[in-house]
Enzyme design. Structure first.
Site, PDB file in Angstrom:
ATOM      1  N   ASP A 144       0.860  -1.183   0.000  1.00  0.00           N
ATOM      2  CA  ASP A 144       0.000   0.000   0.000  1.00  0.00           C
ATOM      3  C   ASP A 144       0.895   1.232   0.000  1.00  0.00           C
ATOM      4  O   ASP A 144       1.868   1.294   0.750  1.00  0.00           O
ATOM      5  CB  ASP A 144      -0.879  -0.014   1.259  1.00  0.00           C
ATOM      6  CG  ASP A 144      -2.288   0.466   0.978  1.00  0.00           C
ATOM      7  OD1 ASP A 144      -2.422   1.564   0.420  1.00  0.00           O
ATOM      8  OD2 ASP A 144      -3.245  -0.256   1.322  1.00  0.00           O
ATOM      9  N   ASP A 169      -3.193   4.680  -2.368  1.00  0.00           N
ATOM     10  CA  ASP A 169      -4.288   5.236  -1.594  1.00  0.00           C
ATOM     11  C   ASP A 169      -4.712   6.615  -2.124  1.00  0.00           C
ATOM     12  O   ASP A 169      -3.857   7.482  -2.339  1.00  0.00           O
ATOM     13  CB  ASP A 169      -3.809   5.377  -0.142  1.00  0.00           C
ATOM     14  CG  ASP A 169      -4.932   5.630   0.832  1.00  0.00           C
ATOM     15  OD1 ASP A 169      -5.790   4.748   0.980  1.00  0.00           O
ATOM     16  OD2 ASP A 169      -4.948   6.708   1.462  1.00  0.00           O
ATOM     17  N   GLU A 193      -6.372   3.937  -6.071  1.00  0.00           N
ATOM     18  CA  GLU A 193      -7.695   4.150  -5.479  1.00  0.00           C
ATOM     19  C   GLU A 193      -8.128   5.566  -5.814  1.00  0.00           C
ATOM     20  O   GLU A 193      -7.399   6.528  -5.542  1.00  0.00           O
ATOM     21  CB  GLU A 193      -7.639   3.959  -3.963  1.00  0.00           C
ATOM     22  CG  GLU A 193      -9.033   4.032  -3.351  1.00  0.00           C
ATOM     23  CD  GLU A 193      -9.022   4.378  -1.870  1.00  0.00           C
ATOM     24  OE1 GLU A 193      -9.929   3.952  -1.152  1.00  0.00           O
ATOM     25  OE2 GLU A 193      -8.111   5.098  -1.425  1.00  0.00           O
ATOM     26  N   HIS A 201     -11.351  -3.237   2.966  1.00  0.00           N
ATOM     27  CA  HIS A 201     -11.334  -2.883   4.388  1.00  0.00           C
ATOM     28  C   HIS A 201     -12.156  -1.637   4.698  1.00  0.00           C
ATOM     29  O   HIS A 201     -12.274  -1.261   5.861  1.00  0.00           O
ATOM     30  CB  HIS A 201      -9.882  -2.670   4.832  1.00  0.00           C
ATOM     31  CG  HIS A 201      -9.252  -1.493   4.150  1.00  0.00           C
ATOM     32  ND1 HIS A 201      -8.993  -1.468   2.793  1.00  0.00           N
ATOM     33  CD2 HIS A 201      -8.863  -0.292   4.625  1.00  0.00           C
ATOM     34  CE1 HIS A 201      -8.469  -0.289   2.475  1.00  0.00           C
ATOM     35  NE2 HIS A 201      -8.381   0.444   3.560  1.00  0.00           N
ATOM     36  N   ASP A 202     -12.680  -0.968   3.678  1.00  0.00           N
ATOM     37  CA  ASP A 202     -13.482   0.243   3.889  1.00  0.00           C
ATOM     38  C   ASP A 202     -14.975   0.005   3.673  1.00  0.00           C
ATOM     39  O   ASP A 202     -15.779   0.928   3.830  1.00  0.00           O
ATOM     40  CB  ASP A 202     -13.056   1.344   2.907  1.00  0.00           C
ATOM     41  CG  ASP A 202     -11.668   1.884   3.187  1.00  0.00           C
ATOM     42  OD1 ASP A 202     -11.213   1.808   4.347  1.00  0.00           O
ATOM     43  OD2 ASP A 202     -11.040   2.395   2.233  1.00  0.00           O
TER      44      ASP A 202
END
Ligand code: TEU
Length: 565
Positions: A101, A208, A266, A339-340
């Protein structure tokens, strides 16, 4: 593109590990890197090609590691750099790749860069967005208002005032200050850090909120009121993004001509048109993006904490729109969970009567689309939302902020707790359910988030040997991505777009026509007449989610079938 010069990720399935919740090796209740290494056989048996690892860097953990204080060191809670090197080696031995990440829209406020930048005279001052306030006509002498009306994604002003009176920009929590990508030294530092990871053997990055890195000149006010995340309107689509991504490609990835990496950005609020620009191979930016349109289709007027019943037509239309938009140029990522997001099976499936069927149906539908599928830990066994009841049970900063804001507005706490239980990110973050023993085999200590009671029957150990389990279905599905060319290269056509229960589409190439059918309901569903469905009865079943395969005839509740016509 012939399959010989096709990059590996086009036929890959990626698995996301959220390290806090995957496997704990030392009994502190928090997952860690040696824990991941100890569970690699599970991933190898599943057949995934790569793992995206959520952040493991040094961090004060206000946002579970998405607030980084040192990009080149592992947080002791997760282990050491040696542990990470060992993980990379163990993955490569099994033919799996590791995607790290990359969180570079912001750092932690505890990062030495930011600490230095607090001093107006320090050269690092320009590495962040420090601005004087605006005079506050209603305040006392010297009182100021934030420099503009932007609001953070986690609610409240996107500006925090420092002891010296200046403000800094934070698109997320106040402890996550935004980096100034307009400063060349910032970009150089990031590129050099990325090369350092690639030199260690890392195979790519998940980036991210990467489409927030380029801010509009002068940081103008957003139109309308200061609603949550209103700055997105101003920032998303800023043309500078493409300049930075192309530069990153040259300065980082192009320096390794013999390796093929995976890069996925993302991108909040991204449009298909922007995604084509970013993922068109000729433009040399990124390989794929994570878009949000399809996971926002059931958000109400007030956003995610205002969930509405799913209208299947919206979800189908959204995925189809992206399939079509990126058919000629560019590439899609495919996901329902991360995870969100709350667990898709709890959100769109039926976890009571048709748990197994709806878990496998969702998987089947997603994986039959064109793109690179991402499986989020626990999804492969059908893990569900946790029955959160009290605010004390949550750990996520986003949940805490939403609760704080909603109670300040005077909303009854039952109301907000009810919607949070459905939509909170912590639903995805409860510990991985390895077995039916204490703490689901996740830890020998006290888990940092509660383990779901359903681990007693919903766990990896119970599904491994069961040919009809959700896990076995995922294994078959992942194997199909390797064996069935039409899944990677075939065209996509949505059928019956107005049908409220049936999700049907066709994948086709010169050789094959694959019809995909899914019944999103608790009722039996007749197959529509129509040219697209002729040949179904004599067709060859590729995969179905009922143990007896796909008998011809109506679709049973939550039945999924993929049939070669
Ligand atoms: O997510 C981006 C983001 O904005 C999410 O917070 C998302 O909009 C939200 O969860 C929906 O409610 C990334 C990370 O994936 C997330 O975990 C981080 O909190 C965020 O960036 C900040 O780094």
């Amino acid at each position: 593109m012939s399959s010989a010069d096709e990059p590996w990720w086009r036929r890959a399935v990626v698995y996301q590990v959220y390290p806090r919740s995957f496997a704990d090796s030392d009994g502190d209740g928090i997952g860690d890197i040696p824990g991941i290494t100890s569970r690699l056989d599970h991933l190898a048996a599943l057949g995934v090609d790569a793992v995206w690892l959520s952040p493991v860097y040094v961090s004060p953990h206000v946002d579970n590691g998405y607030d980084i204080a040192d990009y080149q060191a592992i947080d002791p809670v997760f282990g050491t750099l040696e542990d990470l090197d060992a993980l990379i080696a163990a993955m490569h031995e099994r033919g799996m790749r590791l995607v790290m990440d990359l969180v570079v829209n912001h750092t932690s406020d505890e990062h030495p860069w930011f600490v230095a930048s607090r001093d107006p005279a320090n050269p690092k001052r320009s590495w962040y967005f420090w601005r004087p306030g605006r005079p506050d006509p209603d305040g006392g002498p010297g009182a100021t208002l934030p420099p503009n009306n932007w609001s953070s994604v986690f609610l409240g002003s996107a500006w925090e005032q420092d002891a010296g009176g200046s403000y800094y920009l934070h698109s997320f929590a106040a402890k996550q200050p935004d980096l100034n990508w307009g400063e060349p030294a910032v970009r150089e530092a990031i590129y050099s850090m990325m090369r350092w990871w690639l030199d260690r053997g890392v195979d790519g990055f998940r980036m991210d909120v990467i489409n927030l890195i380029s801010k509009p000149e002068g940081l103008p006010d957003a139109p309308g009121g200061p609603t949550a995340g209103n700055q997105l309107e101003m920032v998303v689509g800023d043309p500078g993004l493409h300049t930075y991504l192309a530069e990153m490609r040259r300065e980082v990835f192009d320096r390794y001509p013999d390796r093929t990496f995976l890069t996925v950005g993302e991108m909040l609020a991204v449009t298909p048109e922007q995604a084509v620009l970013v993922t068109d191979p000729e433009r040399r930016e990124l390989d794929m993006v994570f878009q949000f349109e399809h996971v926002d289709v059931d958000h109400g007027q007030l956003g995610k904490y205002d969930p509405q019943p799913l209208d299947l037509r919206d979800l189908k239309a959204s995925l189809a729109r992206w399939q079509v938009a990126l058919a000629e140029r560019g590439w899609n990522s495919l996901y329902f969970n991360n995870h969100d997001q709350p667990r898709a099976i709890s959100r769109w499936g039926d976890t009571s009567q048709y748990w197994r069927e709806s878990a496998t149906l969702l998987a089947g539908v997603l994986h039959m689309h064109r793109g690179t599928p991402f499986v989020y830990q626990g999804e492969e066994i059908g893990m569900t939302n946790y029955p959160f009841a009290r605010i004390e049970e949550y750990r996520d900063i986003e949940a805490a902020r939403a609760y704080e804001v909603a109670t300040a507005l005077g909303l009854p706490s039952e109301l907000i707790l009810g919607t949070m239980a459905k939509m909170s990110r912590d639903n995805a973050r409860t510990p991985m359910q390895w077995d039916g023993e204490a703490h689901a085999g996740f830890t020998t200590g006290q888990p940092w988030l509660p383990v779901h009671l359903n681990h007693l029957w919903l766990n990896v150990a119970d599904q491994v040997e069961d040919a009809d389990s959700v896990l076995s279905f995922y294994k078959r599905l992942i194997a199909l991505r390797k064996s069935e060319d039409v899944l990677t290269t075939g065209t996509f056509t949505l059928l019956e777009p107005d049908h409220k229960q049936l999700w049907a589409f066709l994948r086709a190439d010169e050789r094959d026509r694959l019809l995909v059918l899914a019944n999103f309901s608790d009722d039996e569903l007749g197959i529509p007449d129509g040219d697209a469905f002729t040949g179904l009865d004599g067709g060859r079943l590729l995969l179905g989610n009922y143990p007896d395969g796909g008998a011809p005839g109506p679709l049973r509740p939550w039945e999924f079938r993929a049939v070669y016509l």
